[in-house]
Write a protein that holds these residues in place. Structure first.
Motif, PDB file in Angstrom:
ATOM      1  N   GLU A 122      25.714 -39.021  25.547  1.00 20.83           N
ATOM      2  CA  GLU A 122      24.686 -39.411  24.584  1.00 20.83           C
ATOM      3  C   GLU A 122      23.335 -38.862  25.016  1.00 20.83           C
ATOM      4  O   GLU A 122      23.040 -38.767  26.203  1.00 20.83           O
ATOM      5  N   ARG A 123      22.508 -38.499  24.037  1.00 22.76           N
ATOM      6  CA  ARG A 123      21.171 -38.000  24.320  1.00 22.76           C
ATOM      7  C   ARG A 123      20.149 -38.759  23.474  1.00 22.76           C
ATOM      8  O   ARG A 123      20.504 -39.355  22.443  1.00 22.76           O
ATOM      9  N   THR A 125      17.515 -39.726  20.710  1.00 23.04           N
ATOM     10  CA  THR A 125      17.307 -39.272  19.329  1.00 23.04           C
ATOM     11  C   THR A 125      16.120 -39.996  18.715  1.00 23.04           C
ATOM     12  O   THR A 125      15.772 -41.119  19.096  1.00 23.04           O
ATOM     13  N   TRP A 149      11.032 -37.683  24.546  1.00 15.33           N
ATOM     14  CA  TRP A 149      11.818 -38.352  23.510  1.00 15.33           C
ATOM     15  C   TRP A 149      10.833 -38.854  22.469  1.00 15.33           C
ATOM     16  O   TRP A 149       9.901 -39.593  22.807  1.00 15.33           O
ATOM     17  N   ASN A 151       9.909 -39.919  18.102  1.00  8.20           N
ATOM     18  CA  ASN A 151      10.453 -40.387  16.825  1.00  8.20           C
ATOM     19  C   ASN A 151      10.124 -39.389  15.716  1.00  8.20           C
ATOM     20  O   ASN A 151       9.461 -38.361  15.945  1.00  8.20           O
ATOM     21  N   THR A 152      10.563 -39.698  14.506  1.00 10.76           N
ATOM     22  CA  THR A 152      10.373 -38.779  13.392  1.00 10.76           C
ATOM     23  C   THR A 152       8.896 -38.599  13.068  1.00 10.76           C
ATOM     24  O   THR A 152       8.442 -37.485  12.766  1.00 10.76           O
ATOM     25  N   ARG A 174      18.550 -29.713  18.528  1.00 14.01           N
ATOM     26  CA  ARG A 174      18.818 -29.802  17.090  1.00 14.01           C
ATOM     27  C   ARG A 174      20.235 -30.300  16.838  1.00 14.01           C
ATOM     28  O   ARG A 174      21.116 -30.169  17.689  1.00 14.01           O
ATOM     29  N   ASP A 175      20.430 -30.847  15.636  1.00 10.20           N
ATOM     30  CA  ASP A 175      21.776 -31.292  15.261  1.00 10.20           C
ATOM     31  C   ASP A 175      22.541 -30.158  14.604  1.00 10.20           C
ATOM     32  O   ASP A 175      22.049 -29.019  14.529  1.00 10.20           O
ATOM     33  N   THR A 181      16.302 -33.261  16.651  1.00 12.31           N
ATOM     34  CA  THR A 181      16.864 -34.600  16.872  1.00 12.31           C
ATOM     35  C   THR A 181      15.872 -35.590  17.482  1.00 12.31           C
ATOM     36  O   THR A 181      16.139 -36.785  17.532  1.00 12.31           O
ATOM     37  N   PHE A 183      14.406 -34.783  20.695  1.00 12.10           N
ATOM     38  CA  PHE A 183      14.489 -34.566  22.140  1.00 12.10           C
ATOM     39  C   PHE A 183      13.964 -33.169  22.437  1.00 12.10           C
ATOM     40  O   PHE A 183      14.502 -32.168  21.939  1.00 12.10           O
TER      41      PHE A 183
END
Length: 547
Positions: A122-123, A125, A149, A151-152, A174-175, A181, A183
């Motif tokens: 897990e990373r 997000t 790390w 947020n949007t 990126r996803d 994402t 990060f």
């Protein structure tokens, strides 16, 4: 001439592990006048000297912090503290609480979250942070300060979209759809997250950060620092202090942080600009308080994020390259060296430290031998035996940070290596055995800045954060005298100030720390949580503990 001051009834460590402690020293007009037995010191000080009884305390040269980020430390001390957060949920709670306590805040910043709060694979997000704070930017620096790390709202504030390119040596994670994402790794964190925070900070903010860092350090016995992320904003803040006060709270030796651009001409132009600024600062202020001594190359990332450059893959198969490729690192190092700039080389992985020594060797080949070069390699967390031997042969200083191997922060570090390298890190004993000079520091704020806790780890290999943890390979530990020397004379040598600092000796600047705990004779546990009783900078009281 002002009367001297005699400090007596103490265990006085002079800075040299080979010299037995003395019992007193005298200070006059900012310099050490004499050190030795009380009769000798009194004779040198004269009949009009005043005397201060230290009550049997331990006195040593003031600590030169071997690796510091001054403005970042001052700023970090005002952020939400996350080093002891055990879960993602706990991070979320602290961020939400911070905004609830200051609902009109324009952003929420935090520092020192640890990678082991995430499940395997897990990373971080943005969605995890959006769940508790969605309407203002949230930016959280990792424990090692090599990733961020967010947020949007922070992604939007930084202007990061699916079309934003990765900078040289960094990654916007990126996803599968190509969307960020939340990060940011390495230079992506520096360029976008730190760049954004730098843009929104005022001069008053930076002045407060710098003052906070100085205050925090003198309270722990620091009387000099090696600044390792110097730039234009930092220089402006220091200039404001010098213009106002004519001095700093203690001397600072600054290494300008070079950014890998991927273009050799751009990199060489930056080196030339640093040399120009060095000369300008020296002409305007002298070098007693601020000196731009060199440049810093960040050659790789960190092991926790699997971005440090290693010779063999990580447990997950990753094998990232360096941030500075040899085709750029070597000629830029040669240019910096030719300009008389000392270089500090961030190298955490064993491949990165190989590149670091290739840079030193290339400077010797092109520019010739120079006893005053004093190159230094920073961190050296996972380092090969052949590199240690090369460092000894080339006269390279190992700048290391005991707090980086506090057992409480090593779980993820060991897991991502996954083999015998997990048990071979931070080999202080091998450097000592090879005759490599050692300079110890904290790298604050990537780790706690308190000198006594750092010394405790150097002496025990135990945790200052979680006392129940087993020591990480205690066969590596320092003896008390050699540890204190590495924090004082060792770091003064690395900063090229060993002619005036790092010793309690006649003629040296009177930078002295007095501690209640005696690391030479007391149980190391007595150091934990302790601070300085008294800190002198040029003989003046910079800090005195409350009675």
């Amino acid at each position: 001439m002002a009367p001297a001051t005699v400090y007596r009834n103490a265990t006085v460590f002079t800075g040299d592990a080979a010299i037995p402690p003395r019992e007193s020293f005298a200070v006059q007009e900012g310099r050490i006048l004499a050190v030795g037995d009380l009769a000798t010191v009194r004779g040198a000080a004269g009949s009009d000297a005043r005397e201060i009884d230290l009550g049997g305390a331990f006195a040593a040269p003031g600590i030169t912090e071997g690796h510091a980020h001054m403005l970042m430390l001052g700023e970090a001390l005002s952020k939400v503290q996350l080093r002891d957060a055990a879960t993602v949920g706990e991070v979320q709670e602290r961020i939400a609480a911070a905004l609830a306590a200051q609902p009109d805040a324009q952003r929420v910043t935090g520092v020192s979250w640890r990678f082991d709060i995430f499940a395997e694979g897990e990373r971080p997000t943005a969605a995890m942070l959006d769940a508790v704070v969605a309407d203002v930017p949230v930016l959280l620096d990792a424990n090692d300060l090599h990733s961020c790390w967010v947020n949007t709202a922070a992604l939007e504030a930084m202007g990061i979209t699916r079309d934003t390119p990765d900078p040289v040596g960094g990654e916007i994670v990126r996803d599968e759809r190509g969307e960020a994402t939340g990060f940011l790794l390495e230079t992506a964190a520096v360029k976008y997250a730190w760049g954004y925070l730098d843009r929104v900070a005022s001069d008053a903010d930076r002045d407060r950060y710098l003052a906070t860092a100085f205050d925090a350090y003198v309270a722990t016995g620091v009387t000099g620092a090696s600044e390792m992320s110097f730039g234009h904003a930092d220089l402006a803040a220091y200039r404001r202090v010098l213009d106002r006060d004519g001095r700093l709270p203690f001397p600072v030796n600054a290494h300008w942080l070079l950014t890998a651009s991927g273009d050799l001409e751009t990199d060489l132009a930056e080196v030339a600009e640093v040399a120009r600024l060095r000369d300008e600062v020296a002409a305007q202020y002298g070098d007693a308080w601020l000196r731009i001594v060199g440049v810093k190359f960040i050659l790789d990332g960190v092991i926790d994020a699997c971005t440090a450059a290693m010779r063999a893959p990580y447990a997950n198969g990753a094998l990232p390259g360096p941030i500075w490729e040899r085709e750029f690192a070597l000629p830029v190092a040669v240019a910096a060296d030719a300009a008389g700039l000392q270089f500090a080389l961030h190298a955490i992985g064993d491949e990165a430290s190989t590149i670091a020594l290739d840079m030193v060797q290339e400077c010797i080949r092109v520019n010739g031998p120079d006893a005053h070069r004093r190159p230094r390699v920073e961190h050296l967390e996972s380092v090969a035996d052949d590199t240690i031997a090369r460092m000894a042969a080339l006269g390279v200083t190992a700048s290391m940070q005991p707090v980086h191997c506090d057992p409480a922060v090593l779980d993820n570090w060991q897991a991502v290596l996954g083999d015998e390298r997990a048990d071979g890190g931070f080999p202080w004993h091998k450097f000592r055995d090879a005759g490599v000079r050692l300079a110890l520091g904290t790298d604050a704020p990537t780790a706690p800045h308190e000198a006594a806790d750092n010394l405790f780890i150097a002496l025990t290999a135990k945790s200052a954060l979680e006392r129940e943890r087993a020591a990480y390979h205690p066969e590596r530990v320092f003896g008390p005298e050699e540890a204190v020397e590495a924090f004082t004379l060792g770091t003064a040598y690395a900063t090229k100030r060993d002619h005036e600092a790092g010793r309690i000796a006649a003629g040296y600047r009177a930078h002295v720390v007095v501690w209640a705990a005696n690391p030479l004779t007391d149980a190391p546990e007595t150091l934990l949580g302790s601070s300085a009783r008294l800190t002198l900078v040029d003989g003046e009281v910079a800090y005195r503990a409350a009675e």
